[in-house]
Write a protein that holds these residues in place. Structure first.
Motif, PDB file in Angstrom:
ATOM      1  N   LYS A 185      12.010  -5.834 -29.684  1.00  0.00           N
ATOM      2  CA  LYS A 185      11.568  -4.139 -29.519  1.00  0.00           C
ATOM      3  C   LYS A 185      11.660  -3.694 -27.434  1.00  0.00           C
ATOM      4  CE  LYS A 185       7.681  -4.578 -32.983  1.00  0.00           C
ATOM      5  NZ  LYS A 185       5.973  -4.100 -32.381  1.00  0.00           N
ATOM      6  N   GLU A 186      11.103  -2.695 -27.060  1.00  0.00           N
ATOM      7  CA  GLU A 186      11.647  -1.967 -26.163  1.00  0.00           C
ATOM      8  C   GLU A 186      10.684  -2.526 -25.361  1.00  0.00           C
ATOM      9  OE1 GLU A 186      15.519  -0.470 -26.984  1.00  0.00           O
ATOM     10  OE2 GLU A 186      14.534  -0.144 -24.868  1.00  0.00           O
ATOM     11  N   ARG A 187      11.076  -2.220 -24.117  1.00  0.00           N
ATOM     12  CA  ARG A 187      10.194  -1.977 -23.190  1.00  0.00           C
ATOM     13  C   ARG A 187       9.115  -1.182 -22.324  1.00  0.00           C
ATOM     14  NH1 ARG A 187      11.834  -5.504 -16.963  1.00  0.00           N
ATOM     15  NH2 ARG A 187      12.807  -6.768 -19.241  1.00  0.00           N
ATOM     16  N   GLU A 188       7.811  -1.580 -22.559  1.00  0.00           N
ATOM     17  CA  GLU A 188       6.703  -0.262 -22.788  1.00  0.00           C
ATOM     18  C   GLU A 188       5.991  -0.554 -22.030  1.00  0.00           C
ATOM     19  OE1 GLU A 188       4.993  -0.293 -26.187  1.00  0.00           O
ATOM     20  OE2 GLU A 188       4.186  -2.406 -26.328  1.00  0.00           O
ATOM     21  N   THR A 189       5.812   0.337 -20.584  1.00  0.00           N
ATOM     22  CA  THR A 189       4.590   0.870 -20.023  1.00  0.00           C
ATOM     23  C   THR A 189       2.926   0.657 -20.171  1.00  0.00           C
ATOM     24  OG1 THR A 189       6.102   2.545 -19.015  1.00  0.00           O
ATOM     25  CG2 THR A 189       3.824   2.441 -17.632  1.00  0.00           C
TER      26      THR A 189
ATOM     27  N   TYR B 185       3.414   6.962  -6.195  1.00  0.00           N
ATOM     28  CA  TYR B 185       3.011   7.346  -7.642  1.00  0.00           C
ATOM     29  C   TYR B 185       3.573   6.817  -8.668  1.00  0.00           C
ATOM     30  CZ  TYR B 185       0.845  11.048  -3.833  1.00  0.00           C
ATOM     31  OH  TYR B 185       0.826  11.054  -2.806  1.00  0.00           O
ATOM     32  N   CYS B 186       2.618   6.765  -9.780  1.00  0.00           N
ATOM     33  CA  CYS B 186       3.431   5.452 -10.972  1.00  0.00           C
ATOM     34  C   CYS B 186       4.577   6.678 -12.031  1.00  0.00           C
ATOM     35  CB  CYS B 186       2.043   5.675 -11.974  1.00  0.00           C
ATOM     36  SG  CYS B 186       1.064   5.045 -11.538  1.00  0.00           S
ATOM     37  N   SER B 187       4.973   6.256 -13.195  1.00  0.00           N
ATOM     38  CA  SER B 187       6.018   7.070 -14.148  1.00  0.00           C
ATOM     39  C   SER B 187       5.953   6.108 -15.079  1.00  0.00           C
ATOM     40  CB  SER B 187       7.393   6.757 -12.927  1.00  0.00           C
ATOM     41  OG  SER B 187       7.792   7.296 -14.337  1.00  0.00           O
ATOM     42  N   ALA B 188       6.244   6.441 -15.932  1.00  0.00           N
ATOM     43  CA  ALA B 188       6.141   5.786 -16.983  1.00  0.00           C
ATOM     44  C   ALA B 188       7.458   5.239 -17.681  1.00  0.00           C
ATOM     45  CB  ALA B 188       5.564   6.652 -18.461  1.00  0.00           C
ATOM     46  N   PHE B 189       8.152   5.735 -16.180  1.00  0.00           N
ATOM     47  CA  PHE B 189       9.883   5.546 -17.178  1.00  0.00           C
ATOM     48  C   PHE B 189      10.403   4.145 -16.250  1.00  0.00           C
ATOM     49  CE2 PHE B 189      10.124   9.076 -20.042  1.00  0.00           C
ATOM     50  CZ  PHE B 189       9.566  10.163 -18.660  1.00  0.00           C
ATOM     51  N   LYS B 190      10.362   3.254 -17.468  1.00  0.00           N
ATOM     52  CA  LYS B 190      11.301   2.226 -16.253  1.00  0.00           C
ATOM     53  C   LYS B 190      12.151   2.134 -15.427  1.00  0.00           C
ATOM     54  CE  LYS B 190      13.345   0.190 -20.149  1.00  0.00           C
ATOM     55  NZ  LYS B 190      13.229   1.256 -20.884  1.00  0.00           N
ATOM     56  N   TYR B 191      13.078   3.047 -15.323  1.00  0.00           N
ATOM     57  CA  TYR B 191      13.919   3.536 -14.688  1.00  0.00           C
ATOM     58  C   TYR B 191      14.062   4.131 -12.973  1.00  0.00           C
ATOM     59  CZ  TYR B 191      16.000   3.519 -19.369  1.00  0.00           C
ATOM     60  OH  TYR B 191      16.009   2.650 -21.001  1.00  0.00           O
ATOM     61  N   GLU B 192      12.686   4.453 -13.465  1.00  0.00           N
ATOM     62  CA  GLU B 192      12.484   5.229 -11.896  1.00  0.00           C
ATOM     63  C   GLU B 192      11.839   3.958 -10.887  1.00  0.00           C
ATOM     64  OE1 GLU B 192      10.383   9.189 -11.562  1.00  0.00           O
ATOM     65  OE2 GLU B 192      10.108   9.147 -13.657  1.00  0.00           O
ATOM     66  N   TYR B 193      11.390   2.746 -11.386  1.00  0.00           N
ATOM     67  CA  TYR B 193      11.023   1.297 -10.603  1.00  0.00           C
ATOM     68  C   TYR B 193      12.258   0.764  -9.557  1.00  0.00           C
ATOM     69  CZ  TYR B 193       6.577   2.727 -12.081  1.00  0.00           C
ATOM     70  OH  TYR B 193       5.279   3.158 -12.402  1.00  0.00           O
ATOM     71  N   ASP B 194      11.740   0.224  -8.439  1.00  0.00           N
ATOM     72  CA  ASP B 194      12.139  -0.068  -7.574  1.00  0.00           C
ATOM     73  C   ASP B 194      12.617  -2.083  -7.292  1.00  0.00           C
ATOM     74  OD1 ASP B 194      11.136   1.891  -5.558  1.00  0.00           O
ATOM     75  OD2 ASP B 194      13.277   2.431  -6.152  1.00  0.00           O
ATOM     76  N   TYR B 195      11.518  -1.749  -7.341  1.00  0.00           N
ATOM     77  CA  TYR B 195      11.151  -3.523  -7.530  1.00  0.00           C
ATOM     78  C   TYR B 195      10.194  -4.399  -9.112  1.00  0.00           C
ATOM     79  CZ  TYR B 195      12.491  -2.096  -2.379  1.00  0.00           C
ATOM     80  OH  TYR B 195      12.830  -2.240  -1.527  1.00  0.00           O
TER      81      TYR B 195
ATOM     82  N   ASP C 210       1.138  -1.276  -0.134  1.00  0.00           N
ATOM     83  CA  ASP C 210      -0.066   0.042   0.410  1.00  0.00           C
ATOM     84  C   ASP C 210       0.903   0.957  -0.164  1.00  0.00           C
ATOM     85  OD1 ASP C 210      -1.054   0.061   3.581  1.00  0.00           O
ATOM     86  OD2 ASP C 210       0.977  -0.302   2.733  1.00  0.00           O
ATOM     87  N   GLU C 211       2.571   1.060  -0.037  1.00  0.00           N
ATOM     88  CA  GLU C 211       2.956   2.382  -0.140  1.00  0.00           C
ATOM     89  C   GLU C 211       3.706   2.222  -1.250  1.00  0.00           C
ATOM     90  OE1 GLU C 211       5.920   2.111   2.894  1.00  0.00           O
ATOM     91  OE2 GLU C 211       4.815   2.162   4.973  1.00  0.00           O
ATOM     92  N   TYR C 212       3.232   1.335  -1.981  1.00  0.00           N
ATOM     93  CA  TYR C 212       4.434   1.508  -4.040  1.00  0.00           C
ATOM     94  C   TYR C 212       2.870   1.346  -5.216  1.00  0.00           C
ATOM     95  CZ  TYR C 212       8.128   0.100  -1.660  1.00  0.00           C
ATOM     96  OH  TYR C 212       9.374   0.379  -0.542  1.00  0.00           O
ATOM     97  N   ALA C 213       3.303   2.582  -6.044  1.00  0.00           N
ATOM     98  CA  ALA C 213       2.306   1.960  -7.246  1.00  0.00           C
ATOM     99  C   ALA C 213       3.296   0.385  -7.633  1.00  0.00           C
ATOM    100  CB  ALA C 213       2.275   3.134  -7.559  1.00  0.00           C
TER     101      ALA C 213
END
Length: 123
Positions: free
Chosen positions: A43-47, A102-112, A30-33
């Motif tokens: 192809k590239e990984r896409e959100t 909060y969400c981001s379209a950028f995969k680099y911002e994701y922690d897990y 509940d603390e994570y998007a």
């Protein structure tokens, strides 16, 4: 130790449905998007879609809008991706990822990240 596991992928005919699950452990969901990504061969990984801690949903791919639905159940530490009316172009490895709040379209911002689950749409 934090861990994400995806499940629910498989082979389905065009027009069929699948529900992917993303189950987390080692951190408080509940603390994570949480977002679903996909990567087709070559192809590239896409959100695909993301759900924030306040259940705000962002869908990033026009071709999946109205067909894919993301949802979360914090009591089960699980996020879902319901995929209907599947098309061959939806074939990809689907990944789940989490980042704070909060969400981001950028995969680099994701922690897990999870290891991914294969979805193949073919007759």
């Amino acid at each position: 130790q934090s861990h994400i596991a995806e499940s629910g992928g498989g082979l389905v005919q065009p027009g069929g449905s699948l529900r992917l699950s993303c189950t987390v452990s080692g951190f408080t969901l509940d603390e994570y998007a949480v977002a679903w990504f996909r990567q087709a061969p070559g192809k590239e990984r896409e959100t695909v879609s993301c759900i924030s801690i306040s259940d705000r949903i962002t869908n990033y791919i026009d071709s999946t809008k109205g067909r894919f639905t993301i949802s979360r159940d914090n009591t089960k530490n699980t996020v879902y991706l319901q995929m209907n009316s599947l098309k061959p172009e939806d074939t990809a490895v689907y990944y789940c990822a989490a980042m704070k709040y909060y969400c981001s379209a950028f995969k680099y911002e994701y922690d897990y990240w999870g290891q991914g689950t294969q979805v193949t749409v073919s007759s």
